[in-house]
Design an enzyme around this catalytic site. Structure first.
Site, PDB file in Angstrom:
ATOM      1  N   ARG A  46     -65.358 -66.328  -0.535  1.00 53.57           N
ATOM      2  CA  ARG A  46     -64.295 -67.420  -0.960  1.00 53.57           C
ATOM      3  C   ARG A  46     -65.002 -68.000  -2.554  1.00 53.57           C
ATOM      4  O   ARG A  46     -64.018 -68.743  -3.143  1.00 53.57           O
ATOM      5  CB  ARG A  46     -64.819 -68.676  -0.009  1.00 53.57           C
ATOM      6  CG  ARG A  46     -64.044 -70.026  -0.226  1.00 53.57           C
ATOM      7  CD  ARG A  46     -64.501 -70.949   0.881  1.00 53.57           C
ATOM      8  NE  ARG A  46     -64.067 -70.828   2.165  1.00 53.57           N
ATOM      9  CZ  ARG A  46     -62.913 -70.707   2.870  1.00 53.57           C
ATOM     10  NH1 ARG A  46     -61.851 -71.586   1.897  1.00 53.57           N
ATOM     11  NH2 ARG A  46     -62.544 -70.457   4.062  1.00 53.57           N
ATOM     12  N   LYS A 146     -72.390 -57.035  14.004  1.00 50.56           N
ATOM     13  CA  LYS A 146     -72.624 -57.857  15.191  1.00 50.56           C
ATOM     14  C   LYS A 146     -72.925 -59.131  14.878  1.00 50.56           C
ATOM     15  O   LYS A 146     -72.913 -59.780  13.808  1.00 50.56           O
ATOM     16  CB  LYS A 146     -73.826 -57.268  15.765  1.00 50.56           C
ATOM     17  CG  LYS A 146     -75.139 -57.715  15.329  1.00 50.56           C
ATOM     18  CD  LYS A 146     -76.314 -57.575  16.391  1.00 50.56           C
ATOM     19  CE  LYS A 146     -77.459 -58.334  15.944  1.00 50.56           C
ATOM     20  NZ  LYS A 146     -77.598 -59.746  16.196  1.00 50.56           N
ATOM     21  N   HIS A 176     -77.557 -52.388  13.319  1.00 53.57           N
ATOM     22  CA  HIS A 176     -78.685 -51.962  12.098  1.00 53.57           C
ATOM     23  C   HIS A 176     -79.795 -51.404  12.521  1.00 53.57           C
ATOM     24  O   HIS A 176     -80.408 -50.522  12.057  1.00 53.57           O
ATOM     25  CB  HIS A 176     -78.889 -52.942  11.120  1.00 53.57           C
ATOM     26  CG  HIS A 176     -79.985 -54.164  11.500  1.00 53.57           C
ATOM     27  ND1 HIS A 176     -79.526 -55.277  12.442  1.00 53.57           N
ATOM     28  CD2 HIS A 176     -81.152 -54.203  11.731  1.00 53.57           C
ATOM     29  CE1 HIS A 176     -80.484 -55.947  12.771  1.00 53.57           C
ATOM     30  NE2 HIS A 176     -81.764 -55.199  12.138  1.00 53.57           N
ATOM     31  N   LYS A 180     -82.556 -47.635  11.461  1.00 57.74           N
ATOM     32  CA  LYS A 180     -83.929 -47.523  11.134  1.00 57.74           C
ATOM     33  C   LYS A 180     -84.625 -46.314  11.464  1.00 57.74           C
ATOM     34  O   LYS A 180     -84.330 -45.594  12.305  1.00 57.74           O
ATOM     35  CB  LYS A 180     -84.777 -48.921  12.093  1.00 57.74           C
ATOM     36  CG  LYS A 180     -84.238 -50.142  11.806  1.00 57.74           C
ATOM     37  CD  LYS A 180     -85.032 -50.915  12.763  1.00 57.74           C
ATOM     38  CE  LYS A 180     -84.970 -52.588  12.385  1.00 57.74           C
ATOM     39  NZ  LYS A 180     -85.447 -52.872  11.006  1.00 57.74           N
ATOM     40  N   GLU A 214     -90.274 -61.370  17.838  1.00 53.78           N
ATOM     41  CA  GLU A 214     -90.386 -61.995  16.547  1.00 53.78           C
ATOM     42  C   GLU A 214     -91.362 -63.256  16.589  1.00 53.78           C
ATOM     43  O   GLU A 214     -91.631 -64.059  17.247  1.00 53.78           O
ATOM     44  CB  GLU A 214     -88.909 -62.397  16.219  1.00 53.78           C
ATOM     45  CG  GLU A 214     -87.800 -61.289  16.139  1.00 53.78           C
ATOM     46  CD  GLU A 214     -86.647 -61.896  16.083  1.00 53.78           C
ATOM     47  OE1 GLU A 214     -86.093 -61.790  14.757  1.00 53.78           O
ATOM     48  OE2 GLU A 214     -86.047 -62.450  17.015  1.00 53.78           O
ATOM     49  N   ASP A 233     -77.846 -62.255  21.274  1.00 57.86           N
ATOM     50  CA  ASP A 233     -78.228 -61.837  19.651  1.00 57.86           C
ATOM     51  C   ASP A 233     -79.259 -60.730  19.540  1.00 57.86           C
ATOM     52  O   ASP A 233     -78.815 -59.879  18.906  1.00 57.86           O
ATOM     53  CB  ASP A 233     -79.017 -63.188  19.500  1.00 57.86           C
ATOM     54  CG  ASP A 233     -79.452 -62.723  17.757  1.00 57.86           C
ATOM     55  OD1 ASP A 233     -78.438 -62.504  17.149  1.00 57.86           O
ATOM     56  OD2 ASP A 233     -80.242 -63.047  17.364  1.00 57.86           O
ATOM     57  N   HIS A 238     -79.372 -54.576  20.452  1.00 56.64           N
ATOM     58  CA  HIS A 238     -80.571 -53.867  19.888  1.00 56.64           C
ATOM     59  C   HIS A 238     -81.088 -53.108  21.071  1.00 56.64           C
ATOM     60  O   HIS A 238     -81.537 -51.934  21.125  1.00 56.64           O
ATOM     61  CB  HIS A 238     -81.517 -54.925  19.068  1.00 56.64           C
ATOM     62  CG  HIS A 238     -80.721 -55.312  17.974  1.00 56.64           C
ATOM     63  ND1 HIS A 238     -79.762 -54.699  17.320  1.00 56.64           N
ATOM     64  CD2 HIS A 238     -81.100 -56.413  17.375  1.00 56.64           C
ATOM     65  CE1 HIS A 238     -79.508 -55.363  16.242  1.00 56.64           C
ATOM     66  NE2 HIS A 238     -80.314 -56.447  16.196  1.00 56.64           N
ATOM     67  N   LYS A 336     -88.355 -64.986  20.443  1.00 56.06           N
ATOM     68  CA  LYS A 336     -88.974 -65.618  19.092  1.00 56.06           C
ATOM     69  C   LYS A 336     -90.261 -66.445  19.446  1.00 56.06           C
ATOM     70  O   LYS A 336     -90.481 -66.861  20.391  1.00 56.06           O
ATOM     71  CB  LYS A 336     -87.706 -66.627  18.562  1.00 56.06           C
ATOM     72  CG  LYS A 336     -86.580 -65.938  18.075  1.00 56.06           C
ATOM     73  CD  LYS A 336     -85.631 -66.758  17.425  1.00 56.06           C
ATOM     74  CE  LYS A 336     -84.315 -66.104  16.759  1.00 56.06           C
ATOM     75  NZ  LYS A 336     -84.717 -65.090  15.864  1.00 56.06           N
TER      76      LYS A 336
END
Length: 487
Positions: A46, A146, A176, A180, A214, A233, A238, A336
């Site tokens: 944009r 994703k 992704h 890896k 994480e 998520d 994953h 997390k």
């Protein structure tokens, strides 16, 4: 194999993902001479700017996100020469029409890869616009980021909308993690060594744990994350992809159809976890204020600035009901604000059937295999060995690790970001490391069953202090079956 693309068009080319991952990965491929010689790169977003301004943005992104030792002015100049920019708002039909004209001119008869680094809600409108201008036919392919939807119904709708203009062989759904290096090494470990394959089954393996932990919180992504949560998520894509690669049968060849067929069989073998099972087999959590690495951090709701019932932690016990894995629990965990950042697979083998060392008081521990994927790639096999000494009262044994440190072994080789491999494969039309439609929908169907069970029982996430391994209930999830999480 399709012809290598001569044009890469990146939608969302000024966004965070583009600046952190995509542009540095293209730089790495340029540096190593791996980009197709004729490739042009068209960025669009944009933001109203011209090509020179966008090239300046690219240069700044490279400076920030590429290690200083890998930066080279000549390589950067060569990459910038490939790049053009044309602004277009995705909700502006006239702007998309003008963009279509630019794509048609730059394509010059070659193959085109469209990378939709945008919110999934724009996938259908962008593909429709490309189709309306004759830019979605033979010789074109599309990469989708994703999350592909937020449940099975929305994923099916997106797949249907994209499929109207791009047939399945030309759709490259990104996870992704599959790009890896450590995940690639899992494939090599399984199918490149005769040592493990005879043991890779329920007869020899007691349990498997897959953890993606994480230390960070939502990092400014609160609004997105609050509509997603850890299940959508991380686990739906994953962790289930790692489970599939670990548990699949050997494919006949390392090529797209064979690899993805075997992964799909694993997803279809997952035992459903519904309303009757969720309380016993799953745990959801949400982090509270605490400390990570000695630094005080706020709770999730404090970061978000409002009340929320979204889970930031999920642990569950999955069963793969097939001949190879029947009866072996697969413990999946992601969260997390954990004590340390790691992605790893922990395999515990079964005990020896009879110990001959009981008279010496030696305690045998089961062999374990740890496959570390990040932050450092390593493979550790723990085995029982004799403790040095005369052992007049019987042998004493100790567990010792046989450790393959990938960094030490291959320290002279550059570690490639996931998107370098994914971009190269997509540009060349190789879909092996991308997710097929039926995989995506099978994963959503399984996850939806769990979420439906949570809703049926009105199960709210349990609080856990930041810097810990999740709610106490996650510990008992494994302990009830005589197992313990690796921490």
């Amino acid at each position: 194999m399709a012809e290598a693309a001569s044009l890469l068009t990146i939608f969302g080319a000024t966004g965070d993902l583009a600046q952190r991952m995509l542009l540095p990965s293209l730089y790495g491929l340029q540096r190593d001479g791996l980009l197709p010689p004729r490739l042009r790169i068209l960025g669009t977003a944009r933001t109203g700017q011209d090509t020179m301004a966008y090239r300046a943005l690219v240069a700044k992104a490279i400076e920030r996100h590429v290690p200083a030792g890998e930066q080279d002015a000549g390589v950067l100049a060569a990459l910038l020469e490939r790049i053009d920019y044309h602004p277009a708002a995705l909700d502006d039909p006239e702007g998309l029409a003008r963009l279509g004209g630019v794509v048609a001119r730059m394509r010059a008869g070659g193959d085109v890869l469209y990378h939709l680094s945008t919110a999934p809600g724009w996938y259908a409108p962008v593909c429709a616009a490309l189709g309306a201008h004759g830019l979605a036919g033979e010789g074109t392919r599309v990469m989708l980021e994703k999350p592909l939807g937020h449940d099975l119904a929305s994923a099916v709708a997106i797949n249907d909308d994209v499929g109207r203009f791009f047939d399945e062989e030309r759709v490259f759904r990104v996870d992704h993690y599959l790009g890896k290096e450590g995940v690639q090494n899992l494939i090599a470990l399984r199918f490149g060594n005769a040592l493990f394959e005879p043991l890779w089954n329920a007869r020899h393996i007691e349990q498997v744990q897959i953890s993606v932990a994480e230390t960070v919180g939502v990092e400014g992504r609160g609004d997105y994350y609050d509509g997603s949560g850890a299940m959508r998520d991380m686990l739906q894509n994953h962790l289930l992809q790692l489970l599939c690669l670990f548990a699949s049968e050997p494919p006949s060849r390392f090529e797209p159809a064979a690899v993805r067929n075997e992964k799909l069989k694993v997803l279809h073998s997952l035992r459903p976890i519904g309303a009757a099972e969720v309380a016993a087999e799953t745990v959801a959590g949400q982090y509270l204020a605490g400390a990570v690495d000695g630094v005080a951090v706020p709770g999730y709701r404090d970061e978000l600035g409002r009340d929320s019932g979204t889970e930031t932690f999920v642990a569950l016990r999955a069963q793969v009901d097939n001949w190879r894995w029947k009866g072996v629990p697969f413990y999946l965990r992601t969260g997390k604000r954990m004590p340390r950042r790691c992605t790893e697979i922990h395999v515990q083998f079964r005990d020896v059937p009879h110990s001959i060392f009981d008279h010496g008081g030696a305690r045998l521990q089961p062999n374990t295999l740890v496959i570390g994927l990040q932050p450092q790639e390593h493979i550790e096999l723990r085995m029982m060995t004799k403790t040095p000494g005369l052992d007049r009262q019987g042998l004493r044994l100790s567990p010792v690790a046989l450790d393959l440190d990938m960094q030490a072994e291959f320290g002279d080789l550059r570690r490639r970001p996931a998107y370098e491999r994914l971009y190269l494969d997509a540009l060349e039309g190789n879909g092996t490391l991308f997710v097929r439609r039926d995989e995506t929908e099978a994963a959503w169907a399984w996850v939806d069953g769990i979420r439906d069970g949570w809703n049926a029982h009105q199960m709210a996430p349990r609080g856990y202090q930041a810097g810990t391994w999740g709610p106490a209930r996650a510990v008992t999830l494994a302990e009830r079956h005589g197992h313990a999480w690796r921490e």
